[in-house]
Write a protein that holds these residues in place. Structure first.
Motif, PDB file in Angstrom:
ATOM      1  N   SER A 122       1.145  -1.303  -0.110  1.00 20.36           N
ATOM      2  CA  SER A 122      -0.253   0.160   0.139  1.00 20.36           C
ATOM      3  C   SER A 122       1.235   1.219  -0.138  1.00 20.36           C
ATOM      4  O   SER A 122       2.031   1.598   0.338  1.00 20.36           O
ATOM      5  CB  SER A 122      -1.016   0.211   1.768  1.00 20.36           C
ATOM      6  OG  SER A 122       0.008   0.456   2.356  1.00 20.36           O
ATOM      7  N   LEU A 166      -4.123   9.666  -3.177  1.00 21.90           N
ATOM      8  CA  LEU A 166      -4.443   8.755  -3.749  1.00 21.90           C
ATOM      9  C   LEU A 166      -4.453   7.137  -2.499  1.00 21.90           C
ATOM     10  O   LEU A 166      -2.708   7.739  -2.613  1.00 21.90           O
ATOM     11  CB  LEU A 166      -4.264   8.032  -5.011  1.00 21.90           C
ATOM     12  CG  LEU A 166      -4.547   8.879  -5.718  1.00 21.90           C
ATOM     13  CD1 LEU A 166      -4.346   8.577  -7.506  1.00 21.90           C
ATOM     14  CD2 LEU A 166      -6.448   9.026  -6.017  1.00 21.90           C
ATOM     15  N   VAL A 189      -3.815   3.814  -2.699  1.00 22.62           N
ATOM     16  CA  VAL A 189      -4.053   2.576  -2.919  1.00 22.62           C
ATOM     17  C   VAL A 189      -3.526   1.687  -2.314  1.00 22.62           C
ATOM     18  O   VAL A 189      -1.819   1.491  -1.384  1.00 22.62           O
ATOM     19  CB  VAL A 189      -2.510   2.781  -4.397  1.00 22.62           C
ATOM     20  CG1 VAL A 189      -2.728   1.974  -5.153  1.00 22.62           C
ATOM     21  CG2 VAL A 189      -2.716   4.100  -5.036  1.00 22.62           C
ATOM     22  N   ILE A 191      -6.755  -4.962  -6.782  1.00 25.01           N
ATOM     23  CA  ILE A 191      -5.830  -3.622  -6.532  1.00 25.01           C
ATOM     24  C   ILE A 191      -7.321  -2.858  -6.235  1.00 25.01           C
ATOM     25  O   ILE A 191      -7.912  -2.520  -6.947  1.00 25.01           O
ATOM     26  CB  ILE A 191      -4.984  -2.874  -8.001  1.00 25.01           C
ATOM     27  CG1 ILE A 191      -3.870  -4.003  -7.730  1.00 25.01           C
ATOM     28  CG2 ILE A 191      -4.364  -1.771  -7.405  1.00 25.01           C
ATOM     29  CD1 ILE A 191      -3.061  -3.717  -9.029  1.00 25.01           C
ATOM     30  N   VAL A 223      -7.622   1.846  -5.574  1.00 30.03           N
ATOM     31  CA  VAL A 223      -7.633   3.066  -5.426  1.00 30.03           C
ATOM     32  C   VAL A 223      -8.767   3.824  -4.876  1.00 30.03           C
ATOM     33  O   VAL A 223      -9.555   3.802  -5.445  1.00 30.03           O
ATOM     34  CB  VAL A 223      -7.203   3.247  -7.166  1.00 30.03           C
ATOM     35  CG1 VAL A 223      -6.780   4.973  -6.522  1.00 30.03           C
ATOM     36  CG2 VAL A 223      -6.178   2.618  -7.808  1.00 30.03           C
ATOM     37  N   ILE A 257      -2.110   4.923 -12.859  1.00 32.82           N
ATOM     38  CA  ILE A 257      -1.698   5.098 -10.797  1.00 32.82           C
ATOM     39  C   ILE A 257      -0.139   5.908 -10.658  1.00 32.82           C
ATOM     40  O   ILE A 257       0.614   4.747 -11.135  1.00 32.82           O
ATOM     41  CB  ILE A 257      -2.351   3.919 -10.290  1.00 32.82           C
ATOM     42  CG1 ILE A 257      -3.304   2.979 -10.520  1.00 32.82           C
ATOM     43  CG2 ILE A 257      -1.549   4.184  -8.752  1.00 32.82           C
ATOM     44  CD1 ILE A 257      -3.817   2.133 -10.309  1.00 32.82           C
TER      45      ILE A 257
END
Length: 147
Positions: free
Chosen positions: A5, A65, A67, A74, A76, A110
Motif C-alpha cells: 500500500s 490516492l 492505493v 488493487i 484506489v 496510477i
C-alpha cells in the motif's frame, strides 16, 4: 508479502498563473469566433465548453490516492480492480498502468513513488502478466500542461 500500500498525490500540483488563463481564454475565444464566422456553431460551443472545463480543472488541487494491492485486488480510494478482470500491467515513467479487460476503458494510470518501482513490479509479476506499453499521449500532454 501479501499486500502493498502507498499514498501519493493524484498529480503533481503546479500553480497556474493568471497569464496562463488569459492565454487559454484568448485562444478559445478566437477559435469560437472563427467557428461562428464559418457558421460552425456547434464547434464554437464545444470550444467554449472545453475552455471552461480546462480552466476549472486547472484550479483543482490534487487528491491523495490511497492505493492498496492485495492478493486478489488493487484498490484506489475504494475503487477495486480484481486481478481476474485485469489483462496485464506495465510501469512507465513512475506510473503503474493497468490494462483492464473492458473495451471502453482499457487503461488505468496510477502514480507510484520512484523508489517503489521494483517492489511493485515484483509483487504484481507474481499475480499478473507484465507487458511493455506507455502512458497514453493525452495523459502525458495534460500532465505537461499542469492539468
Amino acid at each position: 508479502m501479501n499486500e502493498l500500500s502507498w499514498d501519493i498525490l493524484e498529480f503533481e500540483h503546479r500553480e497556474t498563473e493568471r497569464t496562463w488563463f488569459w492565454v487559454l481564454y484568448i485562444i478559445a475565444a478566437s477559435l469560437a469566433i472563427g467557428a461562428f464566422i464559418a457558421s460552425n456553431i456547434l464547434f464554437g460551443i464545444f470550444v467554449v465548453i472545453a475552455a471552461a472545463t480546462i480552466g476549472i480543472y486547472a484550479k483543482k488541487d490534487p487528491v491523495i490516492l490511497h492505493v492498496n494491492a492485495g492478493e486478489k485486488v488493487i484498490s484506489v480510494n475504494g475503487e477495486t480492480f480484481r486481478y481476474e478482470k485485469i489483462s496485464s500491467f506495465s510501469i512507465d515513467r513512475d506510473k503503474l498502468l493497468i490494462e483492464k479487460d473492458l473495451f471502453w476503458h482499457p487503461l488505468v494510470v496510477i502514480p507510484i513513488h520512484h523508489e517503489d518501482i521494483e517492489i511493485i513490479a515484483k509483487f504484481l509479476k507474481e499475480r499478473l502478466p507484465q507487458k511493455n506499453y506507455t502512458e497514453p499521449i493525452f495523459h502525458q500532454l495534460m500532465e505537461h500542461l499542469g492539468l
